[in-house]
Scaffold this active site. Structure first.
Site, PDB file in Angstrom:
ATOM      1  N   HIS A  47       0.832  -1.204   0.000  1.00  0.00           N
ATOM      2  CA  HIS A  47       0.000   0.000   0.000  1.00  0.00           C
ATOM      3  C   HIS A  47       0.871   1.260   0.000  1.00  0.00           C
ATOM      4  O   HIS A  47       0.553   2.251  -0.671  1.00  0.00           O
ATOM      5  CB  HIS A  47      -0.920  -0.033   1.219  1.00  0.00           C
ATOM      6  N   GLU A  50       2.014   1.871  -3.513  1.00  0.00           N
ATOM      7  CA  GLU A  50       0.922   2.419  -4.332  1.00  0.00           C
ATOM      8  C   GLU A  50       0.802   3.929  -4.129  1.00  0.00           C
ATOM      9  O   GLU A  50       0.630   4.689  -5.080  1.00  0.00           O
ATOM     10  CB  GLU A  50      -0.384   1.717  -3.958  1.00  0.00           C
ATOM     11  N   GLU A 127      -4.373   7.986   7.378  1.00  0.00           N
ATOM     12  CA  GLU A 127      -5.362   7.074   6.780  1.00  0.00           C
ATOM     13  C   GLU A 127      -5.681   5.926   7.733  1.00  0.00           C
ATOM     14  O   GLU A 127      -6.849   5.532   7.887  1.00  0.00           O
ATOM     15  CB  GLU A 127      -4.831   6.546   5.450  1.00  0.00           C
TER      16      GLU A 127
END
Length: 419
Positions: A47, A50, A127
């Site tokens: 992640h 990304e 996040e």
């Protein structure tokens, strides 16, 4: 559907779905690696990578990447899942070369500047914090980890804060270098396009990608169990589940049909019994998660502290009642719902692009909606019975988050299904 498939010399598959009635194209690159391909001490690196893909290349700054695609009215995005990672764009048909150039650039020429690493580290930690503050979201991570404890497939996609704080630049670059091989990639596009042109562009821009990477992942082993977290919330959020059906299994569509009938809409058993008749919840639904070598069937519900004592036994009762099968009306309605949902999704270039990529990665062939409709149509009582037998063949998994005082003990839940 007018699908075409080409394979470049390095093994990259290029699949397109031409739609003459639109003026846009959805296009993306899917990589057949995700969270389950990480080492435990680097959980979250897929992640992290990304996120970093959009933070600058040898040719473009992070701002230039955003400005170039938005100057033509398009947009870029990406996501990481447990088994795949995707980078995709949507744009007007004439801007396909620009979008593909940007996607190929970020995958091959990202610079991973140290200051961008630190900035994005802070963003990812925010996040994770946001996810932890969203109980009807984070309870699914708890459920996944409880079903697959101490395994890569059970770890959170976002990673854990203590690991994200320590991941180094070289670790992110190493994950890219060791996992992103052309044979594990699919370039998919849907919309008003020319297949040969996209394949030619892909060959020029992505033909230099290395063909193979030695990617490994540990097998998934369902365990089940109980995870509860007391929080000062208005609602108790819980997920109850069982082992499900593997992607590609002949009964996978039967599992989806059963889940639709059981908890897929306002006419479903769960909605009618738990919400409409008993008034125990505002939200309740069932779901199917399929993986290459595993799967989960589950039910999510949110309820008040006073209703928790009645809710869980009622959910267990409805699951056990599935052993009697579905009525003909329920079966036909669920099949119609699934077929309609599939056919409605064909109106979206983004959905068609993603379906094309996923089908190629899982089955090795382009997506054919008529074939999927045919498989849904063949689901019968025997297939439903087989799926229920699989769900009921192991210990349940229960994850709960919120006020726990009224929630039944796990041993009692397990005994209900063993009786």
């Amino acid at each position: 559907m007018k699908t075409q498939l080409s394979t470049l010399a390095n093994g990259l598959r290029v699949a397109t779905d031409r739609i003459d009635t639109v003026d846009t194209v959805s296009l993306g690159i899917w990589i057949d690696v995700g969270t389950r391909h990480e080492q435990a001490d680097f959980n979250g690196v897929a992640h992290f990578l990304e996120h970093m893909a959009f933070k600058g290349t040898n040719r473009r700054s992070a701002l230039a990447i955003a400005e170039e695609i938005e100057a033509v009215g398009g947009h870029l995005n990406a996501y990481t899942s447990r088994e795949s990672t995707a980078y995709y764009a949507k744009m007007l048909k004439e801007d396909v070369p620009l979008a593909l150039d940007i996607l190929s650039d970020i995958l091959q020429n990202s610079t991973f500047e140290p200051e961008e690493i630190e900035r994005e580290r802070a963003v990812i930690l925010q996040e994770i914090g946001q996810a932890n503050d969203t109980p009807d979201d984070i309870v699914f991570d708890h459920f996944q980890e409880c079903a697959y404890p101490n395994q890569a497939i059970g770890r959170p996609v976002l990673g854990r804060p203590e690991i994200i704080r320590k991941i180094e630049r070289e670790t992110v670059i190493g994950y890219l270098r060791n996992h992103y091989g052309a044979r594990r990639m699919v370039l998919a596009a849907a919309g008003h396009l020319d297949h040969d042109r996209i394949a030619s562009l892909a060959d020029n821009l992505l033909g230099g990608l290395p063909a193979e990477r030695q990617v490994t992942s540990e097998p998934a082993h369902y365990a089940g169990g109980d995870r509860r977290e007391q929080r000062d919330l208005e609602q108790l959020h819980l997920v109850l589940g069982f082992p499900g059906v593997v992607l590609g299994d002949p009964d996978y569509y039967a599992a989806c049909v059963l889940s639709t009938a059981f908890g897929g809409g306002m006419s479903s058993r769960l909605f009618q019994e738990i919400r409409e008749k008993r008034g125990l919840v505002y939200t309740i639904h069932s779901f199917v998660h399929g993986y290459r070598d595993g799967g989960l069937f589950g039910i999510y519900a949110g309820t008040g502290e006073a209703e928790a004592a009645e809710l869980l036994p009622a959910m267990c009762k409805e699951v056990i009642r599935l052993e009697d099968g579905l009525t003909p009306v329920e079966l036909n309605r669920a099949k119609t719902q699934m077929k309609a949902g599939l056919l409605m999704s064909l109106e979206s270039t983004s959905a068609r692009c993603e379906q094309l990529a996923h089908h190629l990665m899982i089955h090795g062939t382009p997506f054919d909606p008529l074939e999927v409709v045919a498989r849904i149509e063949t689901v019968d009582d025997a297939a439903i019975d087989r799926v229920v037998a699989r769900w009921r063949s192991a210990s349940p998994t229960l994850a709960a988050l919120g006020p726990l005082s009224g929630l039944e003990e796990f041993d009692r839940v397990r005994d209900r299904f063993a009786a």
